[in-house]
Design an enzyme around this catalytic site. Structure first.
Site, PDB file in Angstrom:
ATOM      1  N   ASN A 207      42.933  37.263  54.834  1.00 22.36           N
ATOM      2  CA  ASN A 207      43.410  36.906  53.921  1.00 22.36           C
ATOM      3  C   ASN A 207      45.089  36.971  54.121  1.00 22.36           C
ATOM      4  OD1 ASN A 207      44.551  39.539  53.338  1.00 22.36           O
ATOM      5  ND2 ASN A 207      42.253  40.196  52.416  1.00 22.36           N
ATOM      6  N   ASP A 275      36.800  40.918  49.656  1.00 22.88           N
ATOM      7  CA  ASP A 275      35.967  41.043  48.829  1.00 22.88           C
ATOM      8  C   ASP A 275      34.504  40.958  48.961  1.00 22.88           C
ATOM      9  OD1 ASP A 275      37.255  42.240  46.638  1.00 22.88           O
ATOM     10  OD2 ASP A 275      38.552  39.779  45.995  1.00 22.88           O
ATOM     11  N   PHE A 321      46.721  49.704  44.013  1.00 25.47           N
ATOM     12  CA  PHE A 321      47.824  48.111  44.426  1.00 25.47           C
ATOM     13  C   PHE A 321      46.727  47.193  43.227  1.00 25.47           C
ATOM     14  CE2 PHE A 321      51.849  48.736  46.590  1.00 25.47           C
ATOM     15  CZ  PHE A 321      51.643  49.867  46.512  1.00 25.47           C
ATOM     16  N   LYS A 339      38.547  50.641  38.089  1.00 22.73           N
ATOM     17  CA  LYS A 339      39.248  52.162  39.235  1.00 22.73           C
ATOM     18  C   LYS A 339      39.136  53.766  38.824  1.00 22.73           C
ATOM     19  CE  LYS A 339      39.850  48.545  41.713  1.00 22.73           C
ATOM     20  NZ  LYS A 339      39.403  47.622  42.919  1.00 22.73           N
TER      21      LYS A 339
HETATM   22  O1  C5P Z   1      39.916  44.218  42.850  1.00 24.58           O
HETATM   23  P1  C5P Z   1      41.251  44.809  43.590  1.00 24.58           P
HETATM   24  O2  C5P Z   1      41.048  44.054  44.644  1.00 24.58           O
HETATM   25  O3  C5P Z   1      42.251  43.579  42.944  1.00 24.58           O
HETATM   26  O4  C5P Z   1      41.701  45.954  43.861  1.00 24.58           O
HETATM   27  C1  C5P Z   1      43.242  46.214  44.530  1.00 24.58           C
HETATM   28  C2  C5P Z   1      43.099  47.501  44.942  1.00 24.58           C
HETATM   29  O5  C5P Z   1      41.592  48.094  45.145  1.00 24.58           O
HETATM   30  C3  C5P Z   1      44.215  48.210  45.742  1.00 24.58           C
HETATM   31  O6  C5P Z   1      44.481  48.991  45.732  1.00 24.58           O
HETATM   32  C4  C5P Z   1      42.808  47.833  47.185  1.00 24.58           C
HETATM   33  O7  C5P Z   1      43.476  48.369  48.216  1.00 24.58           O
HETATM   34  C5  C5P Z   1      41.635  48.458  46.487  1.00 24.58           C
HETATM   35  N1  C5P Z   1      40.520  48.352  46.640  1.00 24.58           N
HETATM   36  C6  C5P Z   1      39.379  48.881  47.860  1.00 24.58           C
HETATM   37  N2  C5P Z   1      38.337  47.900  48.475  1.00 24.58           N
HETATM   38  C7  C5P Z   1      38.215  46.784  48.267  1.00 24.58           C
HETATM   39  C8  C5P Z   1      38.706  46.280  47.146  1.00 24.58           C
HETATM   40  C9  C5P Z   1      40.198  46.610  46.832  1.00 24.58           C
HETATM   41  O8  C5P Z   1      39.778  49.820  47.627  1.00 24.58           O
HETATM   42  N3  C5P Z   1      36.485  46.547  47.558  1.00 24.58           N
END
Ligand code: C5P
Length: 395
Positions: A207, A275, A321, A339
């Protein structure tokens, strides 16, 4: 840090030659260096060169009657601001982990009431050996600060982790250790950058995260005296000097690295974690085939932030974040709940904003008490404001 006194113990390894440069640079930065050489260190550097550079007597013997009448080893270990062992060998680490005190260096390390920072240096296999890793875990648990080792080519011709950290890196770690800012004594974990999910040995899914915001946050935390463990994916921006650096490529590796970090007061999850990962990633470069296209089978990556929030090791304060392109605040509020983190820093990363990969950020801080809309500002300003807020929250 001018005027601070460092007890520098030089162990017997080939990297001892870098300790001469370390002494020179420490003096240039205004430190006073009291040098101690182990017996095997004298095989690599001479007491004369060390003492000439430090401008101080070199201490070598546990049973030096002259020394004992002037300054005993107990006093020597305490009349300083920090004890630094560079290089520390596998043998000296083992002695430290098991409480041996059979020469001047190991006795000083047992007798000191000051913080100890070690910069390991050894062959990669010795570093990776189960015994060294066990000793490292004990030393970390005892509160010993570790700088390096770095990955790279070695004097023995092998390649891997085991090279002593460079003098500038050791000095950055010394500065962090001696910093008496409001976050002194706090251990903060920061995840940063993108993750790369391999398709085959040469291709990956990624990304646009540059790692700029995570890096700026780590720097701002260091400046307030925190110890920072920085788990970063392959970012465009170099990691700050002075962090405990863990480099990873994939989300699964980031999860493992995060789980391995102990005794964390605050976790800040800035990384843009992919993701999905590719389940059927190939060990060999996938060949172009005129008859068919490759099919990539995706699997969802674990959510690192949620995993940490739900774990027994949950830090007191967890900051997530949320990069959104629509309904920023609404989605971020829901994310904070889902979360299980304490704060969410939400931002709009729509292409027109120039935020993802850019130098500025426009954030809304969401806590249990409500939302704070911060004006658009440089990522370093966002970082300093967040670090200050964290310090206020903890103190
Ligand atoms: O779900 P999303 O990616 O929008 O969430 C963002 C937050 O979750 C950020 O703090 C990111 O570092 C964390 N995150 C994570 N592990 C993932 C996806 C996101 O720790 N697999």
């Amino acid at each position: 840090m001018a005027g601070k006194k460092i007890l520098l113990i030089i162990g017997g390894g080939i990297a001892a030659f870098k300790s001469l440069d370390l002494i020179r640079r420490l003096l240039e930065s205004g430190y006073q260096v009291i040098p101690v050489l182990t017996k095997s260190a004298t095989e690599f550097v001479t007491p004369l060169s060390v003492s000439a550079l430090a401008g101080e007597k070199v201490h070598q013997d546990l049973f030096d009657l002259n020394d004992e009448s002037q300054m005993g080893h107990i006093e020597l270990s305490r009349a300083v601001d920090l004890v630094v062992v560079a290089p520390v060998t596998a043998d000296l680490m083992a002695k430290m982990a098991h409480g041996h005190a059979n020469d001047l260096a190991s006795t000083l390390l047992m007798a000191t009431d000051k913080q100890v920072l070690i910069a390991p240096s050894m062959n990669v296999r010795m570093w990776e050996h189960a015994a060294t890793q066990r000793n490292l875990a004990v030393l970390k648990d005892d509160g010993i600060l570790i700088c390096g080792p770095n990955e790279g080519g070695m004097a023995c011709g092998e390649f891997g982790f085991g090279r002593m950290a460079e003098p500038v890196e050791i000095i950055a770690a010394i500065e962090v250790a001696l910093n008496e800012g409001p976050l002194n004594g706090r251990h903060i974990l920061v995840t940063s950058g993108p993750t790369h999910e391999p398709i085959d040995p040469v291709r990956y899914i990624a990304n646009r995260s540059s790692g700029a915001q995570g890096t700026a946050i780590a720097s701002a935390l260091l400046a307030l005296g925190a110890r920072v463990t920085f788990v970063t994916g392959p970012a465009d921006v170099s990691p700050p000097l002075g962090v405990d650096l863990v480099k990873i490529q994939t989300a699964m590796q980031m999860l493992d690295a995060v789980k391995a970090v102990q005794n964390v007061d605050v976790g800040i999850f800035v990384a843009a974690v992919a993701d999905w990962r590719i389940v059927n990633a190939s060990d060999q470069k996938i060949k172009k085939n005129v008859d068919s296209l490759p099919v990539l089978e995706l699997s969802e990556n674990p959510d690192i932030l949620s995993t940490v929030c739900a774990s027994k090791m949950r830090p007191t304060l967890v900051v997530g974040f949320a990069a959104e392109t629509q309904n920023v605040v609404k989605n971020a509020r829901a994310k904070r709940q889902r979360k299980g983190c304490d704060w969410i820093v939400a931002n709009d990363v729509s292409p027109g904003t120039g935020i993802m990969g850019g130098s500025e950020n426009d954030v809304v801080l969401i806590t249990a008490d409500g939302t704070e809309d911060w004006p658009r500002m440089g990522k370093d300003h966002v970082a300093r404001r967040l670090a200050k807020k964290i310090a206020e929250e903890l103190n």
